[in-house]
Scaffold this active site. Structure first.
Site, short mmCIF file in Angstrom:
data_model
loop_
_atom_site.label_atom_id
_atom_site.label_comp_id
_atom_site.label_asym_id
_atom_site.label_seq_id
_atom_site.Cartn_x
_atom_site.Cartn_y
_atom_site.Cartn_z
CB ALA A 211 -0.89 -0.01 1.24
CG ASN A 212 0.14 4.65 -1.94
OD1 ASN A 212 -0.62 5.51 -1.51
ND2 ASN A 212 -0.08 4.00 -3.09
NE ARG A 213 4.77 6.91 4.69
CZ ARG A 213 4.91 6.23 5.81
NH1 ARG A 213 3.90 6.14 6.65
NH2 ARG A 213 6.04 5.61 6.09
#
Ligand code: C5P
Length: 400
Positions: A211-213
């Site tokens: 995932a990413n932020r």
């Protein structure tokens, strides 16, 4: 005396005034709205009457002040006011009003009007800094924003009792500008705007993802602003939070799912704003079940995801506007320019995510808009809504 060419001629505005020291500024807001041609129907809370006299507001507004559900000529003043309004403005809005409105608590004329109306609502909070910063107040403001309510943030400055800090009612100029913009700007009417938001999640196994932020806040702000300006808006999102009112939402998780949905929508969309942070790599395969620790450190082989935006750029129809984002940590403009050309885009919104307050998860952003031909426009750190407005101003210009 106003003429039909006055900017707000023909518009009915319910002006709600709550009990705070800033209530005196509502008088000025009222006068300016009337000067711009609006029909202003004032509603005061019990608290407001402690700060300004109803005679003052009645004298400057277009009709007498109303304060009660019970002692007006009409048995249902709230629905009459709510239905007749082109816009409901609350200035100042106290912590109590924000809480009641966020929770649907209709306990006096003003809160009843707010719950009864389908018109756009602008609230202008004003209170002491401690109150404004309280989690409950911030949560209520967030809830209202997520429902499509326009919030004119308070300013820093002198407060009642000699204190100073954030919480002072926005200047009458800013309030009137927001009202005019909400009522007036329908420059995307008839357009179908598709916005992607949030970070994709690429499954490793049954429980783990890459995932990413990305919080999706910038994409949500663009979707909300486009709807406000009259567009039909579809938001393709990975983020689990309510879409702004009036925005159609499609929830996806992976880059492949996002691509399938966007390819379908882009076939007919007028504008596509690709604000999502799409993973560049995904596991070649997703293990069924959970990878066990006992099997040792797993080797996860990655492959590139499809570049959704490049695909949309290759298939772009004449007149369609494609907007991409470029989250960089240096060499901002050169990277954005190369993306613009490679992906056949009309606009790239570049931000340097290594700077404080910029990009992922923040409520603020600082961007440089990069257009074909190398034309640049930089926006200093500001609320993501302001960035959304500036982005759509450029989109509207490109469509003209
Ligand atoms: O090339 P880069 O990933 O930096 O480009 C960023 C832009 O491309 C963003 O608008 C992002 O939404 C989009 N993108 C995409 N598909 C990918 C990767 C990025 O549409 N696989």
């Amino acid at each position: 005396m106003t003429t039909s060419s006055a900017p707000l001629a023909g518009k009915t505005i319910v002006l709600g005034v709550c009990g705070g020291i800033a209530a005196y500024k509502a008088v000025e807001v009222c006068r300016r709205l009337v000067d711009l041609g609006a029909h202003v129907a004032p509603v005061m809370t019990d608290g407001a009457e402690r700060f300004v006299g109803r005679t003052t507001l009645s004298a400057l507004a277009s009709q007498p002040v109303q304060t009660s559900l019970w002692d007006e000529e009409s048995p249902i003043p709230h629905t009459r006011l709510g239905q007749g309004a082109d816009l409901v403005l609350v200035a100042p809005a106290t912590a109590r009003l924000l809480s009641a409105y966020a929770h649907g608590l209709a306990h006096d004329l003003l809160t009843n009007v707010l719950i009864a109306t389908r018109a756009p609502v602008v609230v202008c909070p004003a209170m002491h800094t401690e109150m404004w910063e309280h989690q409950a107040v911030q949560a209520n403001v967030r809830t209202l924003r997520e429902r499509g309510v326009h919030v004119v943030d308070p300013e820093d400055g002198r407060l009642a009792g000699g204190d100073s800090g954030k919480g002072r009612l926005a200047a009458p100029d800013a309030i009137v500008a927001e009202v005019s913009s909400v009522l007036g700007q329908r420059d995307l009417a008839g357009a179908h705007v598709v916005v992607s938001a949030g970070g994709t999640r690429e499954p490793i196994d049954a429980v783990r993802v890459i995932a990413n932020r990305s919080s999706g806040k910038q994409g949500y702000a663009v979707a909300d602003e486009a709807r406000r300006r009259g567009a039909r808006v579809t938001l393709v999102t990975t983020v689990d939070r309510p879409a702004p009112i009036g925005v159609e939402t499609v929830c996806v998780e992976t880059a492949a799912q996002m691509k399938a949905v966007l390819d379908g929508l882009a076939a007919t969309a007028d504008v596509v704003v690709m604000a999502a942070a799409v993973a560049d790599f995904r596991p070649v395969s997703c293990t069924s079940g959970k990878i066990k620790k006992s099997g040792g450190v797993p080797e996860i082989v990655l492959e590139p995801t499809p570049d959704i935006l490049a695909g949309l750029g290759a298939a772009k129809r004449p007149g369609q506007i494609l907007v991409g984002f470029a989250a960089e940590t240096g060499d901002l403009v050169a990277q954005a320019q190369s993306k613009l050309e490679r992906k056949n885009l009309d606009l790239v919104v570049a931000n340097d995510v290594s700077q404080p307050g910029v990009g992922f998860q923040h409520d603020t952003n600082a961007v440089t808009f990069v257009r074909p031909g190398g034309e640049l426009e930089s926006h200093p750190l500001s609320d993501k809504r302001d960035i959304a407005r500036a982005l759509l101003d450029i989109v509207v210009g490109l469509r003209a």
